[in-house]
Design a protein around this motif. Structure first.
Motif, PDB file in Angstrom:
ATOM      1  N   UNK A  73      53.547  21.583  44.258  1.00 42.41           N
ATOM      2  CA  UNK A  73      53.004  20.262  43.972  1.00 42.41           C
ATOM      3  C   UNK A  73      53.265  19.848  42.529  1.00 42.41           C
ATOM      4  N   UNK A  74      52.870  20.706  41.580  1.00 42.43           N
ATOM      5  CA  UNK A  74      53.021  20.310  40.178  1.00 42.43           C
ATOM      6  C   UNK A  74      54.488  20.100  39.836  1.00 42.43           C
ATOM      7  N   UNK A  75      55.346  20.974  40.350  1.00 40.66           N
ATOM      8  CA  UNK A  75      56.781  20.821  40.079  1.00 40.66           C
ATOM      9  C   UNK A  75      57.295  19.503  40.655  1.00 40.66           C
ATOM     10  N   UNK A  76      56.838  19.170  41.856  1.00 39.39           N
ATOM     11  CA  UNK A  76      57.308  17.944  42.501  1.00 39.39           C
ATOM     12  C   UNK A  76      56.845  16.702  41.749  1.00 39.39           C
ATOM     13  N   UNK A  77      55.576  16.698  41.373  1.00 39.72           N
ATOM     14  CA  UNK A  77      55.058  15.530  40.653  1.00 39.72           C
ATOM     15  C   UNK A  77      55.786  15.407  39.311  1.00 39.72           C
ATOM     16  N   UNK A  78      55.972  16.565  38.654  1.00 38.44           N
ATOM     17  CA  UNK A  78      56.622  16.542  37.341  1.00 38.44           C
ATOM     18  C   UNK A  78      58.060  16.042  37.426  1.00 38.44           C
ATOM     19  N   UNK A  79      58.694  16.237  38.591  1.00 37.83           N
ATOM     20  CA  UNK A  79      60.088  15.817  38.745  1.00 37.83           C
ATOM     21  C   UNK A  79      60.236  14.304  38.824  1.00 37.83           C
ATOM     22  N   UNK A  80      59.179  13.617  39.223  1.00 42.24           N
ATOM     23  CA  UNK A  80      59.312  12.180  39.460  1.00 42.24           C
ATOM     24  C   UNK A  80      58.351  11.335  38.612  1.00 42.24           C
ATOM     25  N   UNK A  81      57.884  11.908  37.492  1.00 50.61           N
ATOM     26  CA  UNK A  81      56.960  11.139  36.655  1.00 50.61           C
ATOM     27  C   UNK A  81      56.971  11.696  35.237  1.00 50.61           C
ATOM     28  N   UNK A  82      56.133  11.113  34.405  1.00 51.72           N
ATOM     29  CA  UNK A  82      55.842  11.714  33.110  1.00 51.72           C
ATOM     30  C   UNK A  82      54.453  12.318  33.249  1.00 51.72           C
ATOM     31  N   UNK A  83      54.364  13.609  33.106  1.00 50.25           N
ATOM     32  CA  UNK A  83      53.087  14.274  33.384  1.00 50.25           C
ATOM     33  C   UNK A  83      52.600  15.011  32.150  1.00 50.25           C
ATOM     34  N   UNK A  84      51.300  15.015  32.003  1.00 49.59           N
ATOM     35  CA  UNK A  84      50.718  15.760  30.899  1.00 49.59           C
ATOM     36  C   UNK A  84      49.519  16.524  31.442  1.00 49.59           C
ATOM     37  N   UNK A  85      49.401  17.774  31.031  1.00 47.61           N
ATOM     38  CA  UNK A  85      48.302  18.593  31.517  1.00 47.61           C
ATOM     39  C   UNK A  85      47.574  19.185  30.324  1.00 47.61           C
ATOM     40  N   UNK A  86      46.277  18.972  30.279  1.00 49.29           N
ATOM     41  CA  UNK A  86      45.448  19.626  29.274  1.00 49.29           C
ATOM     42  C   UNK A  86      44.488  20.520  30.034  1.00 49.29           C
ATOM     43  N   UNK A  87      44.465  21.800  29.674  1.00 52.79           N
ATOM     44  CA  UNK A  87      43.642  22.709  30.464  1.00 52.79           C
ATOM     45  C   UNK A  87      43.115  23.828  29.581  1.00 52.79           C
ATOM     46  N   UNK A  88      41.895  24.279  29.913  1.00 52.89           N
ATOM     47  CA  UNK A  88      41.445  25.511  29.266  1.00 52.89           C
ATOM     48  C   UNK A  88      40.945  26.460  30.337  1.00 52.89           C
ATOM     49  N   UNK A  89      41.533  27.632  30.319  1.00 50.85           N
ATOM     50  CA  UNK A  89      41.102  28.665  31.257  1.00 50.85           C
ATOM     51  C   UNK A  89      39.714  29.150  30.846  1.00 50.85           C
ATOM     52  N   UNK A  90      38.849  29.400  31.786  1.00 51.35           N
ATOM     53  CA  UNK A  90      37.473  29.723  31.426  1.00 51.35           C
ATOM     54  C   UNK A  90      37.346  31.010  30.629  1.00 51.35           C
ATOM     55  N   UNK A  91      38.338  31.909  30.761  1.00 54.95           N
ATOM     56  CA  UNK A  91      38.272  33.152  30.000  1.00 54.95           C
ATOM     57  C   UNK A  91      38.888  33.046  28.611  1.00 54.95           C
ATOM     58  N   UNK A  92      39.312  31.858  28.190  1.00 55.98           N
ATOM     59  CA  UNK A  92      39.965  31.721  26.889  1.00 55.98           C
ATOM     60  C   UNK A  92      39.201  30.742  26.002  1.00 55.98           C
TER      61      UNK A  92
END
Ligand code: ADP
Ligand code: MG
Length: 613
Positions: free
Chosen positions: A106-125
């Motif tokens: 999914x993420x690869x597909x969406x990223x292929x056809x748009x401008x995507x930005x992801x901000x994330x923090x893993x709960x253990x970090x």
């Protein structure tokens, strides 16, 4: 002369970006597909709060924010690689997957056809990260602060696939599709807080809901709730449950049918068909019930890897599951409430006057009645002591060739030998030549004579058709009727001749556009010298429905035109027969068009209205 051999086309491997863009086309069709994939990821990450913001129906900008587990900083670029997933490790896992995702596309597909930005923090970090990708190319990656969880922003969807972009409908249509999708997920995930915004507007704001009823009220509106009943069914490792509308409440399309398998919203033709069949006899053609059905199926019995977007599933035990859903709806919707609604007099069985229906308390006499009621068809009627031959609703004496009968003034003599009346001496009155009043165990009912008779005729004829016309009671006309048909009627007769025969009509061609009718189904009340048949044939003229539908049309038309009308006087035995036959059907509560056959007044309600409580 030398032959010119054309240069052969060279076969070559496509580059990664092209492969991604082609693959993206399968999974990401429109903004709602993006929302679906990102919401599924959020749910897989255990989110308890999911926010969706869109601009321009999601075509300009889509933001999905969750408070789930987040993505570890070092894995961020990997998450956007094709076939990168944290949810399965081997093919063998696919049949047992409990998460929404597992294809890692999914993420690869969406990223292929748009401008995507992801901000994330893993709960253990302690520190989160940010990554930006444009048309599949990584453009930035750096640490970024955030609470545990993930925010994904998708801008300019399909900016690099103009053909796809051109196929997008209006922003409004895309917005509607997104809302519908979130509605499905929100029904299945009541523990989640959902917020949907479009530009400045809040479209949906749902707090976690304690029950399905609460969530349904929030989503479908309070007016719907009163018309829904719960249903539930369990067998082996399977369970089916949810809410569905009573047959008196229908919709013009299937948009209010929500199916879930293991909390995944799905479409499955067999399951839709199960809903259709469960209701088809109690609601009008072209109307659809509201159904929210959750199926829990052992993971190994369902294949979700059929469709890239996983909205279609393959059920290994499709036929069994079809049967379970149909049955659970039919039973859960109380289409067989007949037991509490049968005519009843005080003293007939268990204590009366408590105001509460005594459902579930079966006396020997109840069993006796039930056994006879359930035998169904005209055969089940002797118990009442009505003489043989009057087993049909209006008996063979009601042959409509007698003009006196046709005006409705025909008087039918009392049946003799009603010895068993003592068993069941419920009084019947006719009100305004339209409604029958009688007492039931928990109060009283008003029965609509036309709707009820329609139901009886419909079910009888249906049985006759199913039995291929064997042993269908008919009445022979004293004077066969010679009818001239219009071309449409001829076509309809030719198309339905064998079915009409099976239902009890004896019809012969009579040259040209004419037919000769010699016999009718025994329970027909309104023959009107052939008008009944002409009316039915008119209804069926140029009918182009597929064969299944076309039987339903025939039955409905026959029942409607053949039934006793409002305004026709009925004798006590006729009323009694009508009520008996109604309760002998499997579906006594509504006519074939879905109108109620009866209205019930409980003793409790009467007591309340008379100020007795
Ligand atoms: P899939 O869901 O099939 O695994 P995706 O491309 O949708 O594939 O996601 C790839 C991986 O990225 C997931 O397996 C998961 O580990 C991670 N991921 C994606 N979205 C989220 C999210 N919202 N929260 C936590 N992890 C996520
Ligand atoms: Mg996914």
């Amino acid at each position: 002369m030398e032959q010119i051999i054309p240069e052969p086309p060279r076969i070559q491997l496509l580059d990664g970006a092209t492969i991604d863009r082609i693959a993206a086309g399968e999974v990401i069709e429109r903004p709602a597909s993006v929302v679906k994939e990102l919401v599924e990821n959020a749910l897989d990450a255990g989110a308890t709060s999911i926010t969706i913001k869109m601009e321009d129906g999601g075509l300009t900008s889509l933001v999905i924010e969750d408070d789930g587990s987040g993505i570890p900083f070092r894995d961020l670029p990997l998450a956007f690689e094709r076939h990168a997933t944290s949810k399965i490790t081997a093919a063998a896992d696919i049949m047992h997957v409990g998460s929404f995702g597992f294809r890692g596309e999914a993420l690869a597909s969406i990223a292929a056809v748009s401008r995507i930005r992801c901000v994330s923090r893993f709960m253990g970090e302690d520190m989160g990260g940010m990554i930006e990708i444009e048309g599949g190319e990584l453009v930035r990656r750096e640490p970024a602060p955030r609470n545990a969880g993930t925010t994904i922003t998708v801008d300019d969807l399909f900016y690099n696939t103009p053909a796809r972009r051109k196929f997008m409908r209006t922003a409004q249509a895309e917005r509607r599709a997104i809302l519908k999708l979130v509605t499905k997920f929100a029904l299945a995930h009541r523990e989640v807080r959902w917020l949907v915004r479009h530009d400045k507007d809040v479209l949906l704001d749902l707090l976690p809901a304690p029950s399905l009823t609460d969530r349904t009220r929030d989503l479908l509106g309070p007016a719907v709730i009163d018309h829904l009943a719960r249903f539930r069914f369990e067998k082996g490792g399977f369970s089916i449950g949810g809410l569905a509308s009573r047959p008196t409440f229908t919709r013009g399309n299937r948009e209010h049918q929500f199916l879930f398998i293991n909390r995944r919203p799905v479409q499955n033709p067999a399951l839709s068909q199960a809903i259709f069949q469960a209701y088809r006899e109690v609601i009008p053609a072209g109307r659809h019930p509201v159904v929210i059905a959750f199926l829990e199926i052992p993971a190994g019995e369902v294949d979700v890897n059929v469709h890239p977007a996983k909205t279609e599933v393959r059920l290994l035990l499709e036929r069994e599951i079809f049967g379970m859903l149909k049955k659970s709806l039919q039973e859960g919707l109380s289409l067989r409430q007949a037991d509490e609604l049968r005519p009843w007099v005080a003293g007939q069985d268990a204590p009366a006057g408590t105001g509460a229906p005594l459902a579930g308390i079966a006396t020997a006499q109840d069993d006796y009645l039930r056994e006879h009621f359930q035998r169904g068809g005209s055969a089940g009627y002797e118990y009442r002591g009505v003489p043989q031959g009057q087993g049909e609703l209006f008996g063979s004496r009601a042959l409509r060739d007698d003009p006196a009968q046709q005006t409705g003034s025909g008087v039918v003599s009392e049946p003799s030998g009603t010895g068993a009346d003592a068993l069941h001496p419920a009084p019947f009155w006719q009100l305004h030549r339209t409604y029958i009043v009688t007492q039931i165990r928990g109060g009283l009912v008003l029965i609509d004579q036309h709707n009820s008779h329609e139901r009886i005729l419909y079910n009888e004829a249906q049985k006759a058709l199913a039995a291929g016309g064997r042993r269908v009671p008919t009445q022979q006309l004293l004077f066969p009727a010679h009818l001239d048909l219009t071309p449409g009627q001829v076509q309809a007769w030719q198309g339905h001749a064998s079915e009409l025969g099976a239902m009890g009509f004896t019809i012969e061609p009579f040259g040209g556009q004419s037919i000769l009718v010699q016999g009718l189904p025994a329970s027909v009340k309104n023959w009107h010298e052939g008008q009944l048949l002409l009316d039915i044939l008119d209804d069926l003229s140029w009918d182009e429905h597929p064969s299944q539908e076309h039987q339903v049309d025939l039955l409905a038309s026959y029942a409607c035109h053949g039934a006793v009308r409002a305004g026709e006087p009925l004798t006590v035995p006729e009323m009694q027969n009508l009520v008996d036959q109604l309760f002998a059907t499997d579906t006594p509560l509504s006519c074939p068009h879905g109108r109620p056959t009866l209205i019930q007044f409980s003793l409790a309600e009467l007591e309340k209205r008379f100020g007795r409580t």
